[in-house]
Design a protein around this motif. Structure first.
Motif, short mmCIF file in Angstrom:
data_model
loop_
_atom_site.label_atom_id
_atom_site.label_comp_id
_atom_site.label_asym_id
_atom_site.label_seq_id
_atom_site.Cartn_x
_atom_site.Cartn_y
_atom_site.Cartn_z
N ASP A 42 60.89 13.62 -19.33
CA ASP A 42 60.67 14.73 -20.27
C ASP A 42 59.33 15.41 -20.03
O ASP A 42 59.24 16.64 -20.01
CB ASP A 42 60.74 14.24 -21.72
N ILE A 43 58.29 14.62 -19.85
CA ILE A 43 56.97 15.21 -19.64
C ILE A 43 56.94 15.93 -18.29
O ILE A 43 56.39 17.03 -18.18
CB ILE A 43 55.86 14.16 -19.79
N ALA A 44 57.55 15.35 -17.27
CA ALA A 44 57.60 16.02 -15.97
C ALA A 44 58.31 17.36 -16.07
O ALA A 44 57.82 18.37 -15.51
CB ALA A 44 58.30 15.12 -14.95
N ILE A 48 56.54 20.91 -15.20
CA ILE A 48 57.11 21.81 -14.19
C ILE A 48 57.31 23.21 -14.80
O ILE A 48 56.96 24.22 -14.20
CB ILE A 48 58.43 21.25 -13.63
N ALA A 49 57.85 23.25 -16.02
CA ALA A 49 58.03 24.53 -16.71
C ALA A 49 56.68 25.22 -16.93
O ALA A 49 56.55 26.43 -16.75
CB ALA A 49 58.76 24.32 -18.03
N LEU A 50 55.68 24.44 -17.30
CA LEU A 50 54.33 24.98 -17.52
C LEU A 50 53.81 25.65 -16.25
O LEU A 50 53.33 26.78 -16.29
CB LEU A 50 53.39 23.85 -17.94
N CYS A 51 53.91 24.97 -15.13
CA CYS A 51 53.41 25.51 -13.86
C CYS A 51 54.20 26.73 -13.43
O CYS A 51 53.64 27.67 -12.85
CB CYS A 51 53.41 24.42 -12.79
N GLN A 52 55.49 26.75 -13.72
CA GLN A 52 56.30 27.92 -13.38
C GLN A 52 55.92 29.12 -14.25
O GLN A 52 55.97 30.26 -13.79
CB GLN A 52 57.78 27.61 -13.52
N GLN A 53 55.54 28.87 -15.49
CA GLN A 53 55.16 29.95 -16.39
C GLN A 53 53.77 30.49 -16.08
O GLN A 53 53.47 31.64 -16.35
CB GLN A 53 55.19 29.47 -17.84
N HIS A 54 52.92 29.63 -15.55
CA HIS A 54 51.52 30.01 -15.28
C HIS A 54 51.27 29.97 -13.78
O HIS A 54 50.55 29.13 -13.26
CB HIS A 54 50.56 29.07 -16.02
N LYS A 55 51.86 30.93 -13.09
CA LYS A 55 51.80 30.97 -11.63
C LYS A 55 50.38 31.22 -11.12
O LYS A 55 50.08 30.95 -9.97
CB LYS A 55 52.75 32.03 -11.10
N GLY A 56 49.50 31.71 -11.97
CA GLY A 56 48.13 32.02 -11.56
C GLY A 56 47.22 30.81 -11.51
O GLY A 56 46.04 30.94 -11.16
N LEU A 57 47.71 29.62 -11.85
CA LEU A 57 46.87 28.42 -11.80
C LEU A 57 46.50 28.12 -10.35
O LEU A 57 47.35 28.15 -9.46
CB LEU A 57 47.62 27.22 -12.38
N ASP A 58 45.22 27.81 -10.14
CA ASP A 58 44.82 27.45 -8.78
C ASP A 58 45.06 25.96 -8.55
O ASP A 58 45.44 25.22 -9.47
CB ASP A 58 43.38 27.87 -8.50
N THR A 59 44.83 25.52 -7.33
CA THR A 59 45.09 24.13 -6.95
C THR A 59 44.27 23.15 -7.77
O THR A 59 44.78 22.11 -8.19
CB THR A 59 44.80 23.94 -5.44
N ILE A 96 60.76 11.70 -28.45
CA ILE A 96 60.16 11.85 -27.12
C ILE A 96 60.32 13.29 -26.62
O ILE A 96 59.39 13.86 -26.05
CB ILE A 96 60.74 10.82 -26.14
N ASP A 97 61.49 13.88 -26.85
CA ASP A 97 61.69 15.28 -26.48
C ASP A 97 60.67 16.18 -27.18
O ASP A 97 60.06 17.05 -26.56
CB ASP A 97 63.10 15.75 -26.85
N GLU A 98 60.50 15.96 -28.46
CA GLU A 98 59.55 16.75 -29.24
C GLU A 98 58.12 16.52 -28.76
O GLU A 98 57.34 17.47 -28.59
CB GLU A 98 59.67 16.41 -30.72
N PHE A 99 57.77 15.26 -28.52
CA PHE A 99 56.42 14.91 -28.08
C PHE A 99 56.11 15.59 -26.74
O PHE A 99 55.02 16.15 -26.56
CB PHE A 99 56.29 13.39 -27.97
N ALA A 100 57.04 15.56 -25.82
CA ALA A 100 56.84 16.20 -24.51
C ALA A 100 56.61 17.70 -24.68
O ALA A 100 55.77 18.29 -23.99
CB ALA A 100 58.02 15.91 -23.60
N GLY A 101 57.34 18.31 -25.58
CA GLY A 101 57.13 19.74 -25.86
C GLY A 101 55.76 20.01 -26.43
O GLY A 101 55.12 21.01 -26.09
#
Length: 115
Positions: A42-44, A48-59, A96-101
């Motif tokens: 769930d956290i993964a 992954i969704a976070l990184c896809q939404q924020h494409k401007g994040l650097d390495t 757990i679903d809620e916590f991951a969100g």
């Protein structure tokens, strides 16, 4: 980024307020994963969704997120050590679903302040 912020402390407090979900038996769904497997998955998915939404994040920012997520999962393993290898109940699954969100929301908020 988030683990040293008040929001993370609040999230851990939220977890401790709901520990009873993990202390009592409940209905286990057929083919239910172990608690730790669901937490990790769930956290993964949320990260992954976070990184896809924020494409401007650097390495470096992505690396910091991954390190902090590892720490969050470790904290969860410590708190839930007595049940992490048991099949997840329906009530635990929902929590757990809620916590991951909520973890994702913490990172979304932290990223917003970087801009």
């Amino acid at each position: 980024m988030v683990t040293d912020q008040q929001g993370y402390d609040d999230l851990i407090m939220y977890l401790t307020q709901h520990l009873s979900i993990f202390e009592k038996p409940g209905k286990v769904a057929p083919n239910a994963p172990r608690v730790i497997t669901l937490i990790e998955d769930d956290i993964a998915e949320q990260i992954i969704a976070l990184c896809q939404q924020h494409k401007g994040l650097d390495t470096d920012q992505r690396g910091e997120i991954v390190r902090e997520v590892d720490g969050i999962v470790y904290d969860l393993q410590e708190v839930l050590s007595g049940v992490i290898h048991q099949p997840v109940t329906i009530e635990q699954h929902a929590f757990i679903d809620e916590f991951a969100g909520l973890v994702k929301n913490l990172f979304d908020s932290a990223i917003a302040t970087l801009k």
